[in-house]
Scaffold this active site. Structure first.
Site, PDB file in Angstrom:
ATOM      1  CB  CYS A   1      17.844  10.843  34.306  1.00 31.90           C
ATOM      2  SG  CYS A   1      19.024  10.849  33.326  1.00 31.90           S
TER       3      CYS A   1
ATOM      4  CD  GLU B   1      19.722  17.967  38.463  1.00 36.15           C
ATOM      5  OE1 GLU B   1      17.920  17.865  38.009  1.00 36.15           O
ATOM      6  OE2 GLU B   1      19.703  16.672  38.523  1.00 36.15           O
TER       7      GLU B   1
ATOM      8  CD  GLU C   1      24.926   4.835  37.237  1.00 39.82           C
ATOM      9  OE1 GLU C   1      24.647   5.782  36.702  1.00 39.82           O
ATOM     10  OE2 GLU C   1      24.531   4.066  36.564  1.00 39.82           O
TER      11      GLU C   1
ATOM     12  CG  HIS D   1      20.630  15.703  35.008  1.00 44.02           C
ATOM     13  ND1 HIS D   1      20.130  14.788  36.506  1.00 44.02           N
ATOM     14  CD2 HIS D   1      20.757  14.579  33.986  1.00 44.02           C
ATOM     15  CE1 HIS D   1      20.733  13.619  36.196  1.00 44.02           C
ATOM     16  NE2 HIS D   1      21.139  13.331  34.535  1.00 44.02           N
TER      17      HIS D   1
ATOM     18  NE  ARG E   1      19.759   1.307  33.433  1.00 44.84           N
ATOM     19  CZ  ARG E   1      20.557   0.530  34.475  1.00 44.84           C
ATOM     20  NH1 ARG E   1      21.004  -0.462  34.746  1.00 44.84           N
ATOM     21  NH2 ARG E   1      21.808   1.326  35.186  1.00 44.84           N
TER      22      ARG E   1
HETATM   23  N1  GLN Z   1      22.464   5.686  32.978  1.00 39.81           N
HETATM   24  C1  GLN Z   1      21.507   6.246  34.929  1.00 39.81           C
HETATM   25  C2  GLN Z   1      20.605   5.107  34.898  1.00 39.81           C
HETATM   26  O1  GLN Z   1      20.519   3.887  33.938  1.00 39.81           O
HETATM   27  C3  GLN Z   1      20.869   7.353  34.703  1.00 39.81           C
HETATM   28  C4  GLN Z   1      21.817   8.477  34.194  1.00 39.81           C
HETATM   29  C5  GLN Z   1      21.799  10.149  35.083  1.00 39.81           C
HETATM   30  O2  GLN Z   1      20.688   9.559  35.756  1.00 39.81           O
HETATM   31  N2  GLN Z   1      21.667  10.988  34.663  1.00 39.81           N
HETATM   32  O3  GLN Z   1      20.743   4.740  36.111  1.00 39.81           O
END
Ligand code: GLN
Length: 212
Positions: free
Chosen positions: A80, A178, A49, A176, A111
């Site tokens: 992300c 990973e 997040e 992602h 986002r």
């Molecule tokens: N939705 C998350 C954000 O806005 C990011 C999601 C993620 O890293 N998988 O920070």
């Protein structure tokens, strides 16, 4: 070269174990303090997040150190939430509070632009320079890249959409690696990070050996 994983929140164990599978254990360092950041020659910013990670970066006294290291060429693979933190600008529209950003990747992102958890998906990604075919892209509450400025270069696509950009050795992905069970993208980044550490004048290892 030590490789760090920013270990404040999010996909930290997954990123550490994906790197542990391709690097000697001693080379991988969880980064939580400015001292630890000072020891690494490349850094992974995992998903999670972005608002929480930004807040914890400030609390840990890491925000300014990270900004300085980014300005002086630290190779970074940001995934992300990590990409969100590096973006030049966040496009308004997400219902929550947006975090401050470090502004080193010339992209505008929004986002959660594909929707919430239920709209998370897997899809093949075409990555420039990656051998062995498409990469399995895992998209989780992902940001979408709305525009790419002149200082960043797209290098990964899902269909016609840009899902990876880079500016020198700073790479940002909306998916992602990973979680993909496929080490190719991490390897590609680490190869570029090592090349950046050697510098533009460094000769390839083989030439140096041959001269001895
Ligand atoms: N939705 C998350 C954000 O806005 C990011 C999601 C993620 O890293 N998988 O920070």
């Amino acid at each position: 070269m030590k490789v760090g994983v920013l270990a404040l929140q999010g996909d930290v164990p997954e990123t550490l174990s994906a790197l542990g599978a391709i690097l000697p254990g001693d080379d991988v360092l969880a980064v939580r303090t400015p001292q630890e950041l000072g020891r690494v020659g490349a850094l992974f910013l995992p998903g999670g997040e972005s608002t929480t990670i930004a807040r914890l970066l400030v609390q840990a006294g890491l925000w300014n150190h990270l900004a300085d290291r980014l300005r002086t060429g630290l190779p970074v693979l940001a995934t992300c939430a990590g990409l969100i933190l590096l973006a030049r600008e966040l496009v308004p529209g997400f219902s929550g509070l947006d975090p401050p950003t470090l502004g080193v990747l010339d992209v505008q992102v929004r986002r959660n632009d594909y929707g919430s958890q239920r709209e998370s998906f897997e899809a093949p990604v075409r990555v420039e320079g990656l051998e062995g075919g498409p990469f399995p892209g895992v998209f989780i509450r992902s940001p979408r890249i709305h525009s790419v400025g002149p200082e960043a270069t797209p290098f990964a696509w899902h269909g016609g959409e840009i899902v990876g950009v880079r500016a020198g050795s700073i790479w940002g992905l909306t998916f992602h690696p990973e979680l993909a069970g496929d080490p190719r993208l991490h390897r590609l980044f680490l190869k570029a990070a090592h090349a950046a550490a050697l510098g533009p004048t460094a000769e390839p290892l083989r030439t140096r050996r041959a001269r001895r």
